[in-house]
Scaffold this active site. Sequence first.
Site, PDB file in Angstrom:
ATOM      1  N   CYS A 102     -12.635  12.495  -3.934  1.00 49.23           N
ATOM      2  CA  CYS A 102     -12.775  12.600  -5.392  1.00 49.23           C
ATOM      3  C   CYS A 102     -13.704  11.479  -5.848  1.00 49.23           C
ATOM      4  O   CYS A 102     -13.371  10.302  -5.712  1.00 49.23           O
ATOM      5  CB  CYS A 102     -11.413  12.480  -6.065  1.00 49.23           C
ATOM      6  SG  CYS A 102     -11.507  12.530  -7.869  1.00 49.23           S
ATOM      7  N   CYS A 254     -15.838  15.721 -12.898  1.00 44.94           N
ATOM      8  CA  CYS A 254     -15.655  15.785 -11.449  1.00 44.94           C
ATOM      9  C   CYS A 254     -16.833  15.065 -10.814  1.00 44.94           C
ATOM     10  O   CYS A 254     -17.980  15.522 -10.944  1.00 44.94           O
ATOM     11  CB  CYS A 254     -15.578  17.238 -10.971  1.00 44.94           C
ATOM     12  SG  CYS A 254     -15.447  17.402  -9.163  1.00 44.94           S
TER      13      CYS A 254
END
Length: 318
Positions: A102, A254
């Site tokens: 991530c 993101c």
Amino acid sequence: MTDHLADTAAPSARQSAGLSFSKGHGTGNDFILTLDPDGDAPTDAAFVAALCDRHRGIGADGYIRAVRSSALPEGRALLQTEQAAEWFMDYRNGDGSVSEMCGNGVRVFAHFLLAQKVADLPQGGELAIGTRAGVKRVTRSGDGYAVDMGPWEFIFPEAAVARGMDSLVAIGGLDVDRPALSISMGNPHTVVALAERTELDSTDLHRAPAVQPVPPEGTNVELVVPSDPLVGDDGVGRLTMRVHERGVGETQSCGTGACAAAAGTRFWAGQGAPARWLVTVPGGVVGVTFFDGPDGREHVQLSGPAVLVADGVLSTRG
């Protein structure tokens, strides 16, 4: 901890009583973080999903444990070649599923380690962090952090290079399936270019877009509108993005998705496309820069803010 957590995640809820946590975000992509050096805290899917529930838990896009690399099999494997990666980012999606990486999370993770005073990152230095997508190197960048995310690559390279697309994506609110490129940033992404901002605003991302063929591990889907003109007078490319994340749903940002979106747009733009990009997401703006890595491959650097907003302690009381 709420009754919902205690009921849904028992006995993990009882095991986690007294566990300290922090809440943080990177451009609105938010996480619950815990310091668990020996890897003792629970990570089962029911517990993580209950913890990340926005109505009956603390609420977050994901759960991150800071574990010493030596305490996890994946971390020990990384230590064989990278002894500086003392800490491992054990990341779970909001539904409790394991994720490889991530990009926003790794910046917040680094900020969390510094706040906990278990790591140091002097100006001009770097912090090596273990992840399931390899070791990521974090440096300071303005008021935030920059991360060498490693190389990017096509998931279906033959189709991508030959046709400029490798899949079709059905998206709520759009009548026609759209061509896309599937790109790996250590985790899978499918990038769809849209022509107009009105298309981007009208799409329904409450449900996951249907991707055919879908990458083997599933995929995150990025919807991208390139700026017009694509490259500004400063030589920086710009685009706007929304994203549906695997195991989460639509999120404010993101990081790996921004990298994949810039990589796909840069590929479509062709020769002469810039190395520097600014990606606008609902939660803010992140920077993406392409550069020649030490392994001879093209790497991607992600930069942006990291913020810690709250601390707390889990309990089993309703």
